[in-house]
Scaffold this motif. Structure first.
Motif, PDB file in Angstrom:
ATOM      1  N   GLN C  35       0.825  -1.214   0.000  1.00 30.56           N
ATOM      2  CA  GLN C  35       0.000   0.000   0.000  1.00 30.56           C
ATOM      3  C   GLN C  35       0.859   1.264   0.000  1.00 30.56           C
ATOM      4  OE1 GLN C  35      -2.075  -0.688   3.577  1.00 30.56           O
ATOM      5  NE2 GLN C  35      -0.440   0.012   4.893  1.00 30.56           N
ATOM      6  N   GLY C  36       0.464   2.219  -0.773  1.00 24.83           N
ATOM      7  CA  GLY C  36       1.083   3.543  -0.739  1.00 24.83           C
ATOM      8  C   GLY C  36       2.561   3.533  -1.099  1.00 24.83           C
ATOM      9  N   LEU C  57       9.044  10.661  12.302  1.00 30.10           N
ATOM     10  CA  LEU C  57       8.557  10.065  11.051  1.00 30.10           C
ATOM     11  C   LEU C  57       7.116  10.448  10.706  1.00 30.10           C
ATOM     12  CD1 LEU C  57      10.238   6.561  10.893  1.00 30.10           C
ATOM     13  CD2 LEU C  57      10.872   8.703   9.759  1.00 30.10           C
ATOM     14  N   PRO C  58       6.221  10.515  11.705  1.00 28.21           N
ATOM     15  CA  PRO C  58       4.862  10.943  11.352  1.00 28.21           C
ATOM     16  C   PRO C  58       4.854  12.332  10.710  1.00 28.21           C
ATOM     17  CG  PRO C  58       4.879   9.959  13.521  1.00 28.21           C
ATOM     18  CD  PRO C  58       6.314  10.090  13.099  1.00 28.21           C
ATOM     19  N   LYS C  62       3.454  13.157   7.059  1.00 30.52           N
ATOM     20  CA  LYS C  62       2.424  14.190   6.890  1.00 30.52           C
ATOM     21  C   LYS C  62       2.869  15.182   5.813  1.00 30.52           C
ATOM     22  CE  LYS C  62       1.302  16.777  10.462  1.00 30.52           C
ATOM     23  NZ  LYS C  62       0.940  17.008  11.867  1.00 30.52           N
ATOM     24  N   ALA C  63       4.140  15.520   5.798  1.00 32.83           N
ATOM     25  CA  ALA C  63       4.631  16.521   4.859  1.00 32.83           C
ATOM     26  C   ALA C  63       4.716  15.982   3.436  1.00 32.83           C
ATOM     27  CB  ALA C  63       6.007  17.021   5.314  1.00 32.83           C
ATOM     28  N   THR C  64       5.002  14.688   3.285  1.00 30.26           N
ATOM     29  CA  THR C  64       5.299  14.174   1.941  1.00 30.26           C
ATOM     30  C   THR C  64       4.371  13.064   1.466  1.00 30.26           C
ATOM     31  OG1 THR C  64       6.783  12.533   2.875  1.00 30.26           O
ATOM     32  CG2 THR C  64       7.767  14.643   2.255  1.00 30.26           C
ATOM     33  N   GLY C  65       3.595  12.486   2.384  1.00 27.79           N
ATOM     34  CA  GLY C  65       2.744  11.355   2.012  1.00 27.79           C
ATOM     35  C   GLY C  65       3.523  10.059   1.848  1.00 27.79           C
ATOM     36  N   ILE C  66       4.783  10.097   2.244  1.00 24.06           N
ATOM     37  CA  ILE C  66       5.613   8.898   2.091  1.00 24.06           C
ATOM     38  C   ILE C  66       5.804   8.232   3.445  1.00 24.06           C
ATOM     39  CG2 ILE C  66       7.904   8.041   1.444  1.00 24.06           C
ATOM     40  CD1 ILE C  66       8.062  10.589  -0.390  1.00 24.06           C
ATOM     41  N   GLU C  67       5.638   6.899   3.465  1.00 25.01           N
ATOM     42  CA  GLU C  67       5.864   6.165   4.704  1.00 25.01           C
ATOM     43  C   GLU C  67       7.333   5.752   4.753  1.00 25.01           C
ATOM     44  OE1 GLU C  67       4.704   1.839   6.702  1.00 25.01           O
ATOM     45  OE2 GLU C  67       3.914   2.389   4.726  1.00 25.01           O
ATOM     46  N   GLN C 251      15.132  10.600  -1.836  1.00 26.99           N
ATOM     47  CA  GLN C 251      15.736  11.939  -1.831  1.00 26.99           C
ATOM     48  C   GLN C 251      14.872  12.897  -1.011  1.00 26.99           C
ATOM     49  OE1 GLN C 251      18.826  12.636  -3.248  1.00 26.99           O
ATOM     50  NE2 GLN C 251      18.545  14.451  -1.958  1.00 26.99           N
ATOM     51  N   LYS C 252      13.547  12.711  -1.104  1.00 25.59           N
ATOM     52  CA  LYS C 252      12.647  13.566  -0.317  1.00 25.59           C
ATOM     53  C   LYS C 252      12.930  13.407   1.170  1.00 25.59           C
ATOM     54  CE  LYS C 252       8.649  14.312  -3.268  1.00 25.59           C
ATOM     55  NZ  LYS C 252       7.422  13.672  -3.733  1.00 25.59           N
ATOM     56  N   PHE C 253      13.224  12.166   1.567  1.00 24.59           N
ATOM     57  CA  PHE C 253      13.515  11.932   2.984  1.00 24.59           C
ATOM     58  C   PHE C 253      14.808  12.657   3.375  1.00 24.59           C
ATOM     59  CE2 PHE C 253      15.539   9.593   6.438  1.00 24.59           C
ATOM     60  CZ  PHE C 253      14.514   9.552   7.371  1.00 24.59           C
ATOM     61  N   VAL C 254      15.842  12.488   2.543  1.00 20.51           N
ATOM     62  CA  VAL C 254      17.116  13.152   2.815  1.00 20.51           C
ATOM     63  C   VAL C 254      16.900  14.670   2.897  1.00 20.51           C
ATOM     64  CG1 VAL C 254      19.425  13.638   1.914  1.00 20.51           C
ATOM     65  CG2 VAL C 254      18.476  11.317   1.760  1.00 20.51           C
ATOM     66  N   ASP C 255      16.197  15.207   1.888  1.00 25.08           N
ATOM     67  CA  ASP C 255      15.947  16.654   1.861  1.00 25.08           C
ATOM     68  C   ASP C 255      15.190  17.112   3.104  1.00 25.08           C
ATOM     69  OD1 ASP C 255      17.194  16.699  -0.549  1.00 25.08           O
ATOM     70  OD2 ASP C 255      15.359  16.791  -1.758  1.00 25.08           O
ATOM     71  N   TRP C 256      14.221  16.272   3.527  1.00 25.11           N
ATOM     72  CA  TRP C 256      13.377  16.697   4.650  1.00 25.11           C
ATOM     73  C   TRP C 256      14.164  16.707   5.961  1.00 25.11           C
ATOM     74  CZ3 TRP C 256      11.602  14.548   9.248  1.00 25.11           C
ATOM     75  CH2 TRP C 256      10.614  15.281   9.902  1.00 25.11           C
ATOM     76  N   VAL C 257      14.977  15.685   6.223  1.00 23.56           N
ATOM     77  CA  VAL C 257      15.644  15.657   7.538  1.00 23.56           C
ATOM     78  C   VAL C 257      16.662  16.789   7.668  1.00 23.56           C
ATOM     79  CG1 VAL C 257      15.381  13.252   8.202  1.00 23.56           C
ATOM     80  CG2 VAL C 257      17.335  13.916   6.814  1.00 23.56           C
TER      81      VAL C 257
END
Lengths: 234, 235, 285
Positions: C35-36, C57-58, C62-67, C251-257
């Motif tokens: 899922q997702g 992580l939540p 919430k910011a990206t829709g990625i789990e 990459q979104k995760f890297v960018d976000w943290v």
């Protein structure tokens, strides 16, 4: 001693409070273990009965091998499944490492030999009683396999439960191939290992008690079914 | 039951070695059609082994069993082996294994149950039936296969007199429809009631084969004489 | 004829039922894998067990829709996971090993995210007289007293750091290692459990120590040394090596943290009013 009592209280609290995280973990554990038990039974029951009834070269060696597999270290199974399912491994393209499916695969590999070895014993006993009669009726050995399995179904239920118990209590392989991911592959045993490594021993023990309670409940249910059936089917 | 040409069984030099024991020792026997044969002999003389060898359950060490034409056979054992399913399903199972299609299968199974007087308990699990009922069911199962030869190994040994009488009635009824009966018993009364001829076995050989009415008064062999006087050990 | 029972073919009916049950249960078990959008992050036990991920992580989702699914291992194993292509992102704390990982072409680029610090824990009575601010002096005292010390010995970031400290303190473990030096070969938690049971010294990361419950007689004896700072880095696994890597989501995760949002989420995580991790991503990197 005090710690154990504290854990008992905590376990009751956890069960009574129906904590959604815990509930998710328990449900996942039962679900995966059941699937693994059914899959292990689908492989192990016919295999065990075939070995019990069949006469073919290498049968004795197969029995020895099967009995040896009863003691198969789960970490080894976990490692092998990990290497198979890893992206760098032969089945990596499936992309199921660190998913519940990977846990089921590992559990099934652990359950199948247990079911096969125990089913062989049960089927061999049944075959001793049935061999003359079935042969007289013109039943081939191959055709006898499903007959024996069906007729020994109440005893075999216990065998499958033993498989379920092994799957549910499995930690080493499940940790390696599942990754103990919060909310995805965290099952009772890996949660217990995690709480232990966090030093929260009472919580770990409480989770252990919940696990025991679950296995106990499943076994009690199966026992009741068996008793009832034995009364009604002889 | 379908009309079939009668078959004859020939056993030549039949020898069965089990462990160190010669259970059968060069036994010769011919069983012509149409008779009810009772095999008598002391305990351990080889009666059960003979029946199992004729039926094909035991492979003879030497010698062989031949049939004048392909035959259907069935066997009923001292202790019936009931499958863990209903009485009716015990019979349909045997028919299914032998390639009898539905609905013929259920029709024949039901008819066999009716003939042994078990129609009312067709749906009962076979394992919870009484010993006598189980043996009648075993007879019905064998009967449904419409065998040319029916072997019975002490079919009433563990039954009470009432159940025994019922089984004897069924056996006589099966025989009257043309099935060749070959049975062992240690009940001499039963042998008198059911046998057309007696085959007497001693030490793995058939020492005599005599019409039943003559056997009990004037056995031909010395061993049979001793046996009838109760001098040979038997159970 | 009185028999009315239908012909029953239990064997096949049972088989069909069993097959259907098995199939439906498998289907029920599998959706979690399908899922997702999700990424797999291989990280260390310190970040997972301290509760940091559960906290941040939540917000990422919430910011990206990625789990983000975290598999927590020692740094060495976590990097190996990336090498095998079993993770999309690696988030660990061993700068030397991380730089090698990138140099070998397994990681795209290393970004510094945050630091926390190591502490030496030991018996309250401090029999080796190791207490103080100086990590090297502390270790020297422990070695001199041959006081029990428990090492992870599992090629984790913490283990690598411990070995560097011993070396810097001038202690040759190969020579001085004795019964006082116990190697558990396991994670931080089990190692602390062992130390607690043996009443021994151990090097721990603060993030695992703070929420650790089974302390027994142990407490922090050395902390605050600059050299104890423990830098965390994050890397996207190189899609050029492993084509299936979810590079956009990863990459979104890297960018976000390393973004202000991620950094403040990290700073906001506290246990017992203590901040555990200190964000230090370089702005604009």
């Amino acid at each position: 001693m005090l710690e154990i009592f504290a854990s008992l209280g905590l376990a009751l609290e956890l069960i009574g409070g129906a904590d959604p995280t815990l509930l998710g973990i328990v449900v996942l554990s039962i679900e995966l273990s059941l699937v693994a038990a059914v899959a292990g039974a689908a492989i192990g029951l016919p295999l065990g009965a075939l070995i019990a009834v069949g006469r073919f070269p290498g049968r004795r060696s197969l029995i020895v091998l099967l009995n040896a597999l009863l003691g198969l270290p789960s970490v080894v199974v976990g490692l092998v499944v990990y290497l198979l399912l890893s992206r760098a491994g032969p089945l990596g393209s499936l992309g199921i490492l660190f998913t519940p499916a990977a846990i089921v695969v590992a559990q099934t590999l652990l359950v199948a030999p247990i079911v096969a070895a125990l089913a062989r014993q049960t089927a061999e006993d049944a075959w001793k009683d049935y061999e003359e009669q079935l042969t007289s009726l013109g039943v081939s050995r191959l055709r006898a396999v499903p007959t024996i399995l069906w007729d020994a179904r109440f005893s075999l239920l216990t065998v499958v439960l033993a498989g379920f118990g092994r799957a549910a209590s499995e930690v080493g392989a499940v940790m390696i191939v599942g990754g103990n991911i919060d909310g995805v592959t965290r099952v009772m045993t890996t949660a217990i290992a995690l709480e232990t490594s966090k030093g929260d021993l009472p919580l770990a023990l409480a989770l252990g008690l919940v696990l025991i309670a679950v296995v106990l409940a499943v076994n009690a249910g199966a026992y009741a079914i068996r008793e009832w059936s034995a009364r009604h089917h002889g | 039951m379908a009309e079939r040409a009668p078959a004859t069984l020939h056993a030549r030099d039949l020898t069965v070695v089990l462990g160190n024991v010669r259970a059968l020792d060069g036994l010769d026997l011919t069983l012509e059609p149409g008779l009810r044969t009772v095999v008598l002999g002391a305990n351990g003389a080889g009666k059960s082994v003979l029946l199992r060898t004729l039926h094909g359950l035991i492979r003879p060490s030497w010698g062989k069993v031949t049939w004048s034409r392909p035959t259907r056979q069935a066997m009923v054992f001292q202790r019936p082996v009931m499958l863990r399913r209903s009485a009716l399903a015990n019979i349909t199972y045997a028919l299914a294994v032998n390639g009898v299609p539905e609905p013929e299968r259920t029709r024949r199974a039901a008819a066999a149950l009716t003939r042994v007087g078990l129609a009312a308990i067709a749906s009962r699990p076979a394992r919870v039936l009484s010993g006598g009922e189980q043996q009648r069911l075993a007879l019905a199962r064998a009967w449904a296969l419409e065998p040319d030869f029916l072997f019975l190994d002490e079919p009433t040994a563990s039954l009470d007199p009432g159940a025994t009488a019922e089984i004897e009635r069924v056996i006589a009824s099966i025989a009257s429809e043309g099935t060749r009966i070959v049975m062992t018993t240690h009940n001499l009364g039963q042998a008198r009631r059911l046998a057309d001829e007696i085959v007497f076995i001693h030490a793995g050989r058939a020492t005599e084969r005599t019409a039943a009415d003559r056997f009990f008064d004037q056995p031909a062999s010395k061993e049979a004489g001793l046996f009838l006087q109760g001098e040979l050990p038997w159970k | 004829m009185e028999v009315t029972l239908q012909p029953v073919r239990w064997n096949s009916r049972f088989a069909r039922m069993a097959a259907a049950t098995a199939a439906s249960m498998l289907l029920a078990a599998l959706p979690a894998a399908a899922q997702g959008t999700f990424i797999t992050v291989s990280s260390t036990t310190s970040t997972e067990q301290s509760g940091l991920f559960r906290h941040i992580l939540p917000e990422f989702t919430k910011a990206t829709g990625i789990e983000a699914r975290v598999v927590a291992l020692g740094t060495g194993q976590a990097l190996d996971m990336g090498r095998r292509g079993d993770a999309d992102v690696v988030f660990v704390h061993d700068q030397v090993a991380e730089e090698r990982f990138v140099a070998e072409g397994y990681g795209v680029k290393r970004f510094e995210v945050m630091y926390n610090d190591f502490v030496i824990v030991g018996p309250k009575a401090d029999p080796a007289k190791a207490r103080g601010k100086d990590v090297l002096a502390g270790l020297e005292a422990i070695a001199a007293a041959r006081a029990p010390f428990v090492s992870r010995a599992d090629k984790s970031g913490t283990h690598a750091a411990e070995l560097r400290y011993w070396k810097a303190a001038g202690i040759d473990l190969a020579r001085d290692k004795g019964p006082w030096y116990r190697e558990t070969g396991s994670g931080m938690g089990p190692t602390l459990n062992t130390a607690s049971a043996m009443n021994a010294y151990a090097l721990a990361d603060r993030g695992t120590w703070l929420p650790f419950r089974n302390r027994g007689d142990l407490e922090i004896v050395v902390e605050g040394d600059k050299r104890l700072f423990n830098q965390y880095g994050v890397m996207l696994v190189n899609p050029a090596r492993h084509a299936h890597v979810k590079k956009d989501a990863g990459q979104k995760f890297v960018d976000w943290v390393i973004s202000p949002a991620g950094q403040s989420a990290i700073a906001a995580y506290r246990i017992n009013d203590q901040q555990l991790f200190f964000p230090n991503a370089k702005a604009g990197s």
